[in-house]
Design a protein around this motif. Structure first.
Motif: not given
Length: 491
Positions: A74-81
């Motif tokens: 559920g987390v956008q891959k391009e925003r993964m931290l």
């Protein structure tokens, strides 16, 4: 509060909090986050689709016991931290979960694919598992809807799959999807590898009317019919295929020494050539990366041999020693290994590199029995896939069949296995081969060998067996219970 909870979980699982915050774990978290962003940029995952997981590499911890970093759902891959990652034990227990973020972010959730990933780690002793949502992997299954596997050969990027090369055939089992990904765990026991390049290449070849599953990539109409765009032609082609007699085995796996080639070729030609040229080879190639890798493998093997008191093993000096001293110790160990006919990767890899020079200089020629060419041609025409499994390295196998007394035979072979898949006298090795070949049942594979111990191990894994009786082979025990042949023509 979150830190305290994580500490409690970690202590319960036998992992100290300090290690969870160590450099090894931190760098793995960063690596997974970076891969997620990169895969998004490449178009291999989209938005929240797909997942990436990686083991925490630490030389002090056995691979099977290393911790696992897993990207969340559920987390956008391009925003993964890095702090978004889940940290799991080697058995799949969650040791550390990401802290919730304020609205409108959803509460953190570990991916539903976690059971699939853990099965892959268990079966393949993998260091990482990548689950993508690339459209190519879906489209390629629709080209032949009834097929249970995807096959492709003679494509450059096949070499990116461990244990495969350009001439090999890559077989990827197709697993029917379900609404809940966790339900696919048992199906994953079929063990598939995936490469977007190859899927995309197969789609493009199909669009061009070319057959991606054959070495020559002939026009599809030669395989499926003469008119590609009419249902009548397709149906007729399918009917012809259904009416054709099916071979009793889908795959044949051949041993080399004493089966496809005379034992004398190995003992009287290959082994002496390697023994006579090992010093020269090491001296001329000493500073190359390849030879340094060979030396590293030999050093590890010799250290193990010394601990076990193996006859002929002598200490190898440290890297600070002179080149001549180092090579002299290596030559002594290699000669002892060759004389003892050791079936070990360190020796076989070096031998393959020495033989490569011999074949390139036309000092060596592969020798196979007269019936081998005819049998390979017959099996190839019947659609039977043929593979090689030998204690010799995959490179040496290709050299023998690529430079044989009957020409280049590699076009009839779909792949090669060596001791990196396991010892030939161990049942697990044949189980791994059956998984790699993507057959429905291990009995779909016929293994041909001259060694009883190998036959027993393969039989225990469910393979069908034939013992090769060739001139120069050793005697067989009475009442061994296996079918024997004196020529491949009998198979």
């Amino acid at each position: 509060m979150a830190t305290a909870a994580a500490a409690a979980v970690s202590v319960a699982n036998g992992v100290c909090q300090a290690y969870l915050e160590s450099k090894h774990v931190r760098e793995t978290r960063e690596g997974v986050a970076e891969l997620c962003r990169h895969f998004y940029t490449q178009g291999w995952v989209s938005g929240t689709g797909g997942s990436i997981t990686m083991k925490v590499h630490d030389d002090s911890i056995p691979k099977s016991q290393q911790l696992i970093v897993m990207s969340p759902s559920g987390v956008q891959k391009e925003r993964m931290l890095p702090e978004d990652m889940y940290l799991l034990s080697s058995t799949g227990s969650i040791l550390c979960a990401p802290s919730p973020k304020p609205y409108p972010h959803k509460p953190p959730k570990c991916t539903d694919c976690a059971p699939l990933f853990m099965k892959a780690y268990e079966m393949r002793n993998a260091g990482a598992v990548i689950h993508s949502h690339g459209v190519e992997s879906c489209i390629v299954t629709m080209i032949q809807p009834s097929s249970k596997e995807f096959r492709i050969t003679h494509m450059e990027m096949i070499k990116g799959i461990d244990g495969h090369g350009y001439h090999d055939e890559l077989v990827v089992p197709i697993i029917e999807n379900t609404a809940h990904e966790g339900e696919l765990t048992e199906s994953l026991s079929e063990a598939a590898e995936c490469n977007h390049y190859l899927f995309d290449a197969a789609i493009k070849l199909y669009q061009l009317g070319l057959d991606w599953s054959t070495p020559s990539h002939d026009p599809i109409q030669r395989v499926f019919g003469h008119q590609r765009n009419t249902n009548m032609a397709v149906n007729a082609a399918v009917q012809n295929l259904n009416d054709a007699p099916e071979p009793s085995h889908r795959c044949i796996v051949l041993d080399i020494e004493g089966t496809a080639t005379p034992i004398s070729f190995v003992t009287d030609v290959l082994f002496p050539y390697a023994r006579d040229n090992v010093g020269k080879h090491l001296y001329l190639t000493y500073d190359t990366e390849e030879t340094q890798d060979d030396i590293k493998l030999l050093r590890a093997q010799v250290e193990e041999d010394l601990q076990k008191g193996v006859a002929g093993a002598v200490p190898i000096p440290t890297n600070d020693a002179g080149k001549d001293e180092m090579i002299a110790s290596l030559v002594a160990n290699v000669e002892a290994m060759i004389n003892a006919d050791r079936k070990i990767t360190a020796l076989k890899q070096l031998q393959g590199h020495i033989w490569r020079t011999g074949f390139q200089n036309n000092e060596l020629e592969g020798v196979v029995f007269e019936d081998v060419l005819h049998a390979l041609q017959k099996w190839h025409a019947s659609g039977i896939k043929v593979y090689i499994y030998s204690s010799g390295s995959r490179e040496s196998q290709r050299l023998i069949f690529g430079n044989s007394n009957y020409g280049d035979l590699r076009k009839y072979l779909c792949g090669y296995f060596d001791t990196t898949v396991g010892n030939k006298k161990e049942t697990r090795s044949y189980f791994e081969i059956s998984q790699s070949l993507g057959v429905d049942e291990p009995s779909d594979i016929l293994f041909v060998t001259d060694v009883i111990q190998e036959a027993v191990a393969a039989k225990a894994a469910g393979l069908e067996l034939i013992i090769s009786v060739r001139p120069g082979n050793g005697p067989l025990p009475e009442n061994h219970g296996f079918k024997t042949v004196r020529s491949f023509v009998e198979i």
